[in-house]
Scaffold this motif. Structure first.
Motif, PDB file in Angstrom:
ATOM      1  N   ASP A 134      43.865  40.230  41.224  1.00 16.12           N
ATOM      2  CA  ASP A 134      43.362  39.631  39.990  1.00 16.12           C
ATOM      3  C   ASP A 134      42.026  40.268  39.584  1.00 16.12           C
ATOM      4  O   ASP A 134      41.828  40.643  38.423  1.00 16.12           O
ATOM      5  N   ALA A 135      41.125  40.403  40.558  1.00 20.00           N
ATOM      6  CA  ALA A 135      39.816  40.995  40.266  1.00 20.00           C
ATOM      7  C   ALA A 135      39.961  42.451  39.828  1.00 20.00           C
ATOM      8  O   ALA A 135      39.276  42.905  38.902  1.00 20.00           O
ATOM      9  N   ALA A 136      40.866  43.185  40.489  1.00 20.77           N
ATOM     10  CA  ALA A 136      41.075  44.596  40.146  1.00 20.77           C
ATOM     11  C   ALA A 136      41.508  44.728  38.685  1.00 20.77           C
ATOM     12  O   ALA A 136      40.984  45.555  37.935  1.00 20.77           O
ATOM     13  N   GLU A 137      42.438  43.883  38.297  1.00 23.59           N
ATOM     14  CA  GLU A 137      42.964  43.939  36.931  1.00 23.59           C
ATOM     15  C   GLU A 137      41.856  43.642  35.915  1.00 23.59           C
ATOM     16  O   GLU A 137      41.712  44.336  34.900  1.00 23.59           O
ATOM     17  N   ARG A 138      41.042  42.623  36.212  1.00 26.55           N
ATOM     18  CA  ARG A 138      39.958  42.266  35.287  1.00 26.55           C
ATOM     19  C   ARG A 138      38.920  43.371  35.187  1.00 26.55           C
ATOM     20  O   ARG A 138      38.424  43.672  34.095  1.00 26.55           O
ATOM     21  N   LEU A 139      38.575  43.958  36.335  1.00 36.17           N
ATOM     22  CA  LEU A 139      37.523  44.984  36.326  1.00 36.17           C
ATOM     23  C   LEU A 139      37.991  46.268  35.644  1.00 36.17           C
ATOM     24  O   LEU A 139      37.218  46.918  34.932  1.00 36.17           O
ATOM     25  N   VAL A 140      39.253  46.636  35.856  1.00 37.83           N
ATOM     26  CA  VAL A 140      39.787  47.814  35.168  1.00 37.83           C
ATOM     27  C   VAL A 140      39.730  47.573  33.659  1.00 37.83           C
ATOM     28  O   VAL A 140      39.294  48.440  32.888  1.00 37.83           O
TER      29      VAL A 140
END
Lengths: 66, 264
Positions: B116-122
């Motif tokens: 989830d965090a990866a998707e938001r940060l990308v």
């Protein structure tokens, strides 16, 4: 008024800016960032952003890690 | 031989990424970093207090080493995203080593929060380098949401247990379209060499060097190990055989009595 600064409750004068809080915690000149109520406050806005009553301020910097 | 590591279009001559945690003091850290040849090194983000004036940023700047902020200590996607945003503001880099761990005992990544965090940060414009489990499916999903590399663990952070599931690491490297960085668990030089032989593009380590009895010498050892492992991978190892295969010619051997080797 009261605000949470890096997890500690602090009495601050009404109208205290983010810049004043950064100075209060003794942050270094460089490599510092601030969040107010969960959102980053860009450095350019530190002087003009007023900490509200009950505000939550986080002042972070880089340390050895990872 | 020109064989740079390329992550998100940036070239590095060194394939060793180091951390700065665990060193006894800055002078020990400096000697270890220089010996390791690293060009990219992690730092953590923490609340400002009297102990936070460590001078680590000044050290890295002086050594010409790029800073890679991490989100160590974060337990949720929301914490990690805010920490990454603060790091970007403080350090003027949109690169982040994304770390979202589940609990203190294992420090294993929480796959749900991590993805989830990866998707938001990308989506927020970050170059995301996620510390992940040695799970080929999760690695693929992290790549699919736009991570610039995937960084599976060899074993839990700080254990020095090496690569517990080499087959999984090989599955990840064989299918990844982004660089795979073996992150965490390295204990000694042979672990780092193995990571590279399994097809990793780089190795990230800290404790193995900073807490070694001689951090400077171990930094040099890791540099050699990563270079050696990379060369071996590119050279192509021989297949494993069940039976011996003589490397000397079998003919014209001097014999005594009835001994005849390789001549039937």
């Amino acid at each position: 008024m009261k605000a949470q600064v890096n997890g500690t409750s602090r009495d601050l004068a009404d109208g205290t800016s983010v810049a004043a809080v950064v100075a209060l915690v003794g942050a270094p000149e460089k490599g510092v960032a601030v969040a107010l109520d969960g959102a980053v406050v860009p450095k350019a806005l530190w002087g003009s952003t007023i900490v509200p009553d009950g505000g939550v301020v986080e002042v972070l910097t880089a340390v050895q890690g990872g | 031989m020109d064989d740079p590591l390329i992550i998100a279009g940036r070239e590095f001559r060194s394939r060793l990424i180091t951390g700065t945690g665990g060193a006894a003091n800055l002078s020990v850290l400096e000697r270890a970093l220089v010996a390791s040849g690293t060009e990219l090194t992690t730092v953590a983000m923490r609340r400002v207090d009297a102990a936070s004036r460590t001078g680590v940023l000044e050290l890295l700047r002086r050594l010409g080493i790029e800073v890679l902020p991490n989100t160590a200590g974060c337990r949720t996607s929301a914490e990690a995203v805010l920490t990454a945003q603060l790091a970007r503001e403080a350090l003027e880099t949109n690169w982040v080593k994304l770390e979202v761990v589940h609990d203190e005992e294992t420090l294993l990544p929480d796959p749900v929060e991590l993805l989830d965090a990866a998707e938001r940060l990308v989506a927020d414009g970050f170059v995301v380098l996620p510390y992940t489990n040695d799970d080929p499916v999760l690695a693929r999903k992290l790549e699919d949401v736009g991570c610039a590399a995937v960084m599976p663990l060899g074993s839990p952070i700080g254990t020095g247990l090496g690569i517990r599931n080499p087959h999984n690491i090989e599955l990840i490297t064989s299918r990844a379209g982004v660089p795979v960085v073996l992150d965490a668990g390295i204990g000694t030089a042979s672990d780092a060499a193995l990571a590279m032989e399994l097809g990793c593009a780089a190795v990230l380590l800290a404790t193995a060097v900073t807490r070694a009895q001689d951090p400077e010498r171990m930094g040099a050892a890791m540099r050699c190990a990563v270079e050696g492992g990379r060369l071996a991978r590119l050279a192509g190892r021989i297949p494993r055989r069940f039976w011996a295969q003589a490397s000397s010619p079998g003919l014209r051997v001097a014999t005594v009595g009835t001994h005849v080797l390789g001549e039937d």
